[in-house]
Motif scaffolding. Structure first.
Motif, PDB file in Angstrom:
ATOM      1  N   GLY A   1       9.483 -12.355  24.223  1.00  0.00           N
ATOM      2  CA  GLY A   1       8.802 -13.450  24.899  1.00  0.00           C
ATOM      3  C   GLY A   1       9.712 -14.507  25.468  1.00  0.00           C
ATOM      4  N   GLY A   2      11.033 -14.370  25.233  1.00  0.00           N
ATOM      5  CA  GLY A   2      11.968 -15.396  25.651  1.00  0.00           C
ATOM      6  C   GLY A   2      12.731 -15.092  26.915  1.00  0.00           C
ATOM      7  N   LYS A   3      13.679 -15.975  27.211  1.00  0.00           N
ATOM      8  CA  LYS A   3      14.407 -15.936  28.480  1.00  0.00           C
ATOM      9  C   LYS A   3      15.259 -14.689  28.648  1.00  0.00           C
ATOM     10  N   ASP A   4      15.869 -14.187  27.573  1.00  0.00           N
ATOM     11  CA  ASP A   4      16.768 -13.045  27.717  1.00  0.00           C
ATOM     12  C   ASP A   4      16.006 -11.797  28.156  1.00  0.00           C
ATOM     13  N   GLY A   5      14.888 -11.530  27.484  1.00  0.00           N
ATOM     14  CA  GLY A   5      14.070 -10.389  27.879  1.00  0.00           C
ATOM     15  C   GLY A   5      13.563 -10.533  29.304  1.00  0.00           C
ATOM     16  N   CYS A   6      13.221 -11.767  29.678  1.00  0.00           N
ATOM     17  CA  CYS A   6      12.724 -12.029  31.023  1.00  0.00           C
ATOM     18  C   CYS A   6      13.818 -11.774  32.060  1.00  0.00           C
ATOM     19  N   MET A   7      15.043 -12.195  31.759  1.00  0.00           N
ATOM     20  CA  MET A   7      16.160 -11.952  32.667  1.00  0.00           C
ATOM     21  C   MET A   7      16.423 -10.454  32.810  1.00  0.00           C
ATOM     22  N   ALA A   8      16.329  -9.724  31.682  1.00  0.00           N
ATOM     23  CA  ALA A   8      16.523  -8.274  31.728  1.00  0.00           C
ATOM     24  C   ALA A   8      15.440  -7.624  32.579  1.00  0.00           C
ATOM     25  N   LEU A   9      14.201  -8.066  32.401  1.00  0.00           N
ATOM     26  CA  LEU A   9      13.078  -7.551  33.190  1.00  0.00           C
ATOM     27  C   LEU A   9      13.330  -7.760  34.676  1.00  0.00           C
ATOM     28  N   HIS A  10      13.706  -8.979  35.035  1.00  0.00           N
ATOM     29  CA  HIS A  10      13.919  -9.315  36.440  1.00  0.00           C
ATOM     30  C   HIS A  10      15.043  -8.466  37.048  1.00  0.00           C
ATOM     31  N   LYS A  11      16.117  -8.295  36.300  1.00  0.00           N
ATOM     32  CA  LYS A  11      17.254  -7.537  36.824  1.00  0.00           C
ATOM     33  C   LYS A  11      16.910  -6.063  36.991  1.00  0.00           C
ATOM     34  N   LEU A  12      16.235  -5.486  36.016  1.00  0.00           N
ATOM     35  CA  LEU A  12      15.891  -4.063  36.089  1.00  0.00           C
ATOM     36  C   LEU A  12      14.946  -3.776  37.249  1.00  0.00           C
ATOM     37  N   ILE A  13      13.944  -4.635  37.425  1.00  0.00           N
ATOM     38  CA  ILE A  13      13.018  -4.446  38.545  1.00  0.00           C
ATOM     39  C   ILE A  13      13.756  -4.637  39.869  1.00  0.00           C
ATOM     40  N   GLY A  14      14.671  -5.597  39.903  1.00  0.00           N
ATOM     41  CA  GLY A  14      15.468  -5.819  41.104  1.00  0.00           C
ATOM     42  C   GLY A  14      16.345  -4.630  41.461  1.00  0.00           C
ATOM     43  N   GLN A  15      16.707  -3.841  40.450  1.00  0.00           N
ATOM     44  CA  GLN A  15      17.507  -2.641  40.675  1.00  0.00           C
ATOM     45  C   GLN A  15      16.650  -1.440  41.078  1.00  0.00           C
ATOM     46  N   GLY A  16      15.327  -1.647  41.138  1.00  0.00           N
ATOM     47  CA  GLY A  16      14.447  -0.587  41.584  1.00  0.00           C
ATOM     48  C   GLY A  16      13.854   0.266  40.488  1.00  0.00           C
ATOM     49  N   HIS A  17      14.024  -0.149  39.234  1.00  0.00           N
ATOM     50  CA  HIS A  17      13.489   0.623  38.123  1.00  0.00           C
ATOM     51  C   HIS A  17      12.049   0.210  37.808  1.00  0.00           C
ATOM     52  N   GLU A  18      11.360   1.043  37.053  1.00  0.00           N
ATOM     53  CA  GLU A  18       9.974   0.756  36.657  1.00  0.00           C
ATOM     54  C   GLU A  18       9.935   0.377  35.182  1.00  0.00           C
ATOM     55  N   ILE A  19       9.356  -0.764  34.879  1.00  0.00           N
ATOM     56  CA  ILE A  19       9.124  -1.152  33.493  1.00  0.00           C
ATOM     57  C   ILE A  19       7.735  -0.646  33.118  1.00  0.00           C
ATOM     58  N   ALA A  20       7.698   0.442  32.367  1.00  0.00           N
ATOM     59  CA  ALA A  20       6.422   1.062  32.009  1.00  0.00           C
ATOM     60  C   ALA A  20       5.677   0.235  30.974  1.00  0.00           C
ATOM     61  N   CYS A  21       6.427  -0.398  30.079  1.00  0.00           N
ATOM     62  CA  CYS A  21       5.776  -1.192  29.028  1.00  0.00           C
ATOM     63  C   CYS A  21       6.790  -2.120  28.377  1.00  0.00           C
ATOM     64  N   LEU A  22       6.266  -3.136  27.724  1.00  0.00           N
ATOM     65  CA  LEU A  22       7.036  -4.030  26.871  1.00  0.00           C
ATOM     66  C   LEU A  22       6.802  -3.609  25.431  1.00  0.00           C
ATOM     67  N   ILE A  23       7.784  -3.785  24.568  1.00  0.00           N
ATOM     68  CA  ILE A  23       7.619  -3.447  23.157  1.00  0.00           C
ATOM     69  C   ILE A  23       8.046  -4.638  22.299  1.00  0.00           C
ATOM     70  N   THR A  24       7.180  -4.990  21.369  1.00  0.00           N
ATOM     71  CA  THR A  24       7.393  -6.169  20.521  1.00  0.00           C
ATOM     72  C   THR A  24       7.133  -5.807  19.072  1.00  0.00           C
ATOM     73  N   THR A  25       8.076  -6.118  18.194  1.00  0.00           N
ATOM     74  CA  THR A  25       7.906  -5.811  16.774  1.00  0.00           C
ATOM     75  C   THR A  25       7.187  -6.945  16.054  1.00  0.00           C
ATOM     76  N   VAL A  26       6.324  -6.555  15.120  1.00  0.00           N
ATOM     77  CA  VAL A  26       5.488  -7.517  14.395  1.00  0.00           C
ATOM     78  C   VAL A  26       5.479  -7.148  12.915  1.00  0.00           C
ATOM     79  N   PRO A  27       5.894  -8.049  12.019  1.00  0.00           N
ATOM     80  CA  PRO A  27       5.799  -7.772  10.581  1.00  0.00           C
ATOM     81  C   PRO A  27       4.337  -7.546  10.189  1.00  0.00           C
TER      82      PRO A  27
END
Length: 225
Positions: A11-37
């Motif tokens: 949910g934070g800035k690092d994941g968001c930056m990774a998302l933006h860069k990967l999409i900018g490179q033309g890749h598809e983000i099929a899903c987000l994954i988040t761990t929950v105790p």
């Protein structure tokens, strides 16, 4: 080659930056994954409410999958979930927002490999590049606030602050990694170029935990842009 990716998401800035860069490179983000105790129903990474992550998922238009796990069984649960998601989405890769900690990268690479996936680290950098990375985020058009601080390095006056130029200037006088790579602080992203909707939120109470202080986010809702 276009990759089909599951992105580790807290949910934070690092994941968001990774998302933006990967999409900018033309890749598809099929899903987000988040761990929950299992026992807490809050995210492992930031202690955020699942509701807040669901709001981000809807605002971005990308499905999120919660991995419910225990600390002891964390890695195996992650691998098992990646295998399931690989079949569901025909994934090629799993991506992580880590910056420069080798032990974090080794864990992600081993975990992805165990699930038959390639591990991607789109933000990987040298430690001394972290200050520029924070500046790049502040200039990116994404909006994020600090929601958790590590008590031995940052006091609770940092909570609720936007990642902006004023905060960057203040950060220069602290001894921590500007990006908070060692967990010195955590953020929540609520708007930006890839967000189809704005997440409106209110700040709630500040909760003192064992070694950190968390700012609760309340009354989350989505606003058309």
């Amino acid at each position: 080659m276009k990759k089909k990716i599951a992105l580790s998401w807290s949910g934070g800035k690092d994941g968001c930056m990774a998302l933006h860069k990967l999409i900018g490179q033309g890749h598809e983000i099929a899903c987000l994954i988040t761990t929950v105790p299992i026992e807490l129903e809050r995210t492992f990474g930031h202690g955020e409410k699942m509701e807040a992550i669901l709001k981000q998922s809807e605002a971005l238009g990308i499905p999120v999958h919660f991995i419910r796990c225990t600390f002891k069984g964390y890695t195996q649960s992650f691998i098992d979930s990646l295998k399931d998601l690989k079949n569901k989405y025909q994934l090629t890769s799993a991506a992580f927002g880590d910056l420069y900690l080798d032990e974090h990268r080794s864990w992600g690479e081993n975990t992805a490999d165990s699930a038959g996936l390639e591990a991607l680290y789109p933000l990987w950098m040298k430690k001394d590049e972290a200050a520029q990375a924070l500046q790049d985020f502040a200039d990116s058009g994404y909006k994020a606030v600090i929601i958790r601080t590590q008590d031995n390095v940052l006091d609770d006056t940092w909570l609720g602050h936007e990642i902006d130029q004023q905060l960057i200037e203040r950060m220069k006088s602290t001894p921590i990694c500007p990006m908070g790579e060692a967990g010195e602080y955590h953020t929540f992203v609520y708007d930006g170029p890839l967000f189809k909707k704005l997440i409106k939120l209110q700040f709630g109470e500040r909760i003192q935990m064992e070694t950190t202080t968390r700012l609760e986010l309340e009354d989350l809702s989505l606003i058309e842009k």
